[in-house]
Design a protein around this motif. Sequence first.
Motif, PDB file in Angstrom:
ATOM      1  N   SER A 142       0.862  -1.176   0.000  1.00 39.04           N
ATOM      2  CA  SER A 142       0.000   0.000   0.000  1.00 39.04           C
ATOM      3  C   SER A 142       0.904   1.234   0.000  1.00 39.04           C
ATOM      4  CB  SER A 142      -0.942  -0.030   1.211  1.00 39.04           C
ATOM      5  OG  SER A 142      -1.817   1.074   1.180  1.00 39.04           O
ATOM      6  N   ILE A 158      -0.455  -7.165   9.328  1.00 35.52           N
ATOM      7  CA  ILE A 158      -1.470  -6.508   8.481  1.00 35.52           C
ATOM      8  C   ILE A 158      -2.112  -7.532   7.558  1.00 35.52           C
ATOM      9  CG2 ILE A 158      -1.807  -4.843   6.600  1.00 35.52           C
ATOM     10  CD1 ILE A 158       0.349  -3.105   7.887  1.00 35.52           C
ATOM     11  N   ASP A 159      -1.280  -8.376   6.979  1.00 34.90           N
ATOM     12  CA  ASP A 159      -1.782  -9.371   6.027  1.00 34.90           C
ATOM     13  C   ASP A 159      -2.748 -10.350   6.687  1.00 34.90           C
ATOM     14  OD1 ASP A 159      -1.463  -9.889   3.239  1.00 34.90           O
ATOM     15  OD2 ASP A 159      -0.551 -11.812   3.767  1.00 34.90           O
ATOM     16  N   LYS A 162      -6.255  -8.075   7.709  1.00 38.29           N
ATOM     17  CA  LYS A 162      -6.933  -7.188   6.754  1.00 38.29           C
ATOM     18  C   LYS A 162      -8.285  -7.721   6.271  1.00 38.29           C
ATOM     19  CE  LYS A 162      -4.128  -8.954   2.867  1.00 38.29           C
ATOM     20  NZ  LYS A 162      -5.135  -9.692   2.104  1.00 38.29           N
ATOM     21  N   ASP A 163      -8.492  -9.031   6.334  1.00 42.25           N
ATOM     22  CA  ASP A 163      -9.743  -9.584   5.807  1.00 42.25           C
ATOM     23  C   ASP A 163     -10.735  -9.971   6.892  1.00 42.25           C
ATOM     24  OD1 ASP A 163      -9.056  -9.365   3.097  1.00 42.25           O
ATOM     25  OD2 ASP A 163      -7.877 -11.210   3.172  1.00 42.25           O
ATOM     26  N   ILE A 185      -4.542  -1.748   6.528  1.00 39.18           N
ATOM     27  CA  ILE A 185      -5.429  -2.825   6.982  1.00 39.18           C
ATOM     28  C   ILE A 185      -6.779  -2.730   6.283  1.00 39.18           C
ATOM     29  CG2 ILE A 185      -6.715  -3.714   8.968  1.00 39.18           C
ATOM     30  CD1 ILE A 185      -4.319  -2.820  10.726  1.00 39.18           C
ATOM     31  N   HIS A 186      -7.304  -1.496   6.167  1.00 37.94           N
ATOM     32  CA  HIS A 186      -8.621  -1.312   5.557  1.00 37.94           C
ATOM     33  C   HIS A 186      -8.588  -1.489   4.042  1.00 37.94           C
ATOM     34  CE1 HIS A 186     -12.673   0.303   4.971  1.00 37.94           C
ATOM     35  NE2 HIS A 186     -12.158   1.049   3.987  1.00 37.94           N
ATOM     36  N   TYR A 187      -7.711  -0.763   3.379  1.00 36.69           N
ATOM     37  CA  TYR A 187      -7.761  -0.692   1.919  1.00 36.69           C
ATOM     38  C   TYR A 187      -7.128  -1.885   1.206  1.00 36.69           C
ATOM     39  CZ  TYR A 187      -9.549   4.041   2.281  1.00 36.69           C
ATOM     40  OH  TYR A 187     -10.343   5.135   2.551  1.00 36.69           O
ATOM     41  N   MET A 188      -6.333  -2.689   1.915  1.00 32.70           N
ATOM     42  CA  MET A 188      -5.759  -3.874   1.286  1.00 32.70           C
ATOM     43  C   MET A 188      -6.606  -5.122   1.527  1.00 32.70           C
ATOM     44  SD  MET A 188      -3.152  -2.607  -0.219  1.00 32.70           S
ATOM     45  CE  MET A 188      -2.213  -4.028  -0.737  1.00 32.70           C
ATOM     46  N   GLY A 189      -7.686  -4.976   2.289  1.00 32.61           N
ATOM     47  CA  GLY A 189      -8.532  -6.120   2.612  1.00 32.61           C
ATOM     48  C   GLY A 189      -9.830  -6.143   1.824  1.00 32.61           C
ATOM     49  N   SER A 192     -12.479  -2.991   1.630  1.00 30.91           N
ATOM     50  CA  SER A 192     -11.925  -1.715   1.166  1.00 30.91           C
ATOM     51  C   SER A 192     -12.966  -0.803   0.523  1.00 30.91           C
ATOM     52  CB  SER A 192     -10.789  -1.961   0.169  1.00 30.91           C
ATOM     53  OG  SER A 192     -11.253  -2.720  -0.936  1.00 30.91           O
ATOM     54  N   THR A 239     -14.431   0.839   8.613  1.00 28.70           N
ATOM     55  CA  THR A 239     -13.409   0.925   9.659  1.00 28.70           C
ATOM     56  C   THR A 239     -13.407   2.303  10.287  1.00 28.70           C
ATOM     57  OG1 THR A 239     -11.997  -0.657   8.474  1.00 28.70           O
ATOM     58  CG2 THR A 239     -10.926   0.721  10.138  1.00 28.70           C
TER      59      THR A 239
END
Length: 441
Positions: A142, A158-159, A162-163, A185-189, A192, A239
């Motif tokens: 990100s 984070i990985d 995130k979901d 965390i928000h935008y990569m899951g 998003s 989030t």
Amino acid sequence: MPLEQENILIVDDDVQILELIQRLLQSLNYHTYKAISVKEAIAILQDQSIDLLITDLQMPGVDGLQLVKYVSEHFPEIPKLAVTGFPSIDGALKAMKSGVMDYLIKPFTKEELKNAVQKSLALSQKPVQKTKRKSQGNTVYSEIIGQSESMQNVLNVIDRVKDNKATVFIKGESGTGKELVARAIHYMGRFSAAPFVAVNCGAIPESLLEAELFGYTKGAFTGANDNRSGFFQAANNGTLFLDEIGNASMATQLSLLRVLQEKEIMRVGSQKTEKIDVRVIAATNVDLRELIKNGRFREDLYYRLSVVQIEVPPLRDRKSDIPLLVDKFLFKYGVEYKDRIIKISDEALLALERYDWPGNIRELENSIQRAVIMCDKQVEIGNLPKHLKFQIDFPKQDTFLSLKEVERLHILKVLEATKNNKSKAAEILQIDRKTLRDKIK
């Protein structure tokens, strides 16, 4: 023959050597300044325009090598010539690596000094060579940049989170990028597409924080003229990032605990609850455990918030990431201010990597922004603020000079400034010539 344009500063703790070099240089028509210590030399450098530094390496207290390092970063345009009576291969290598252009061994002849001075002044005129650093590879997650082990640990967590909507607590000093971690965390899951709402709890007055978070009904307090939704409603299905959570009042903390337990909120002034589906990410730059000990933070809320903990390391603990961050900010501000990509010299980058960055990434970004504005085509050591350059820690003076010694040193300084003009010196000292002669004797 007229004086040369160059001003040469000579530094040596041996007064006889100092005066010998001064006489030799004056016979070559150079204008000279002299100093018997590094501290005195720095004072002259700050007040005068110096074109060449000639310094002894072996000096008590702060040695000449530290002076060379200081001048290399604070006055990079000034060439340096080292003289020493104790030559060694190791000493010569250290001097050359620190920026010395030539190395003279005592005793030396007038011709040797002349050639070394001319060589140093000539070499200082050559154009700065640009060097290329090896590519560091792609280490961007990100907006987060980092290849250090500590940052890889952050990215791994984070990985994993995130979901899902587990509550996350982010710890870290100011300026380390806690909000970037929350956004990643928000935008990569997989959530998003839902809202991400960031709230700085420290920026909202304590009396208004609960109303801003949960909303309020008409007439709940003076000025509440309509029903209004809060940040929780705005972040529904997404989030809510609560930065500086340690600033929340005890009453607000109790309401937050209820939200995390029951998944419902109650507006200020209302008796009805509203169901919500919000992932809460909280962050702070203070130690919440200390606040708990002092009765300023609820222990049960702390455990509710820290289902998953992420500790963002300070920049001083991940210095291997500095070149990557520098490249990012150089690109950002180079395009913004110069309409082109700006590079950075190895010397300037070394200074950035050496500094401890108490303000972390935010301070680094501000420094690069300033350097891009101040530079031409490449950020050089001279474009960096003074506090980023090499600093000398002068040893504390444990002994005080007697009044007689202070007087002696002051008289010598005045005589030096007046080129040994006793009438002028007596006038400055506000004594008559006879008294001055007696004191000199």
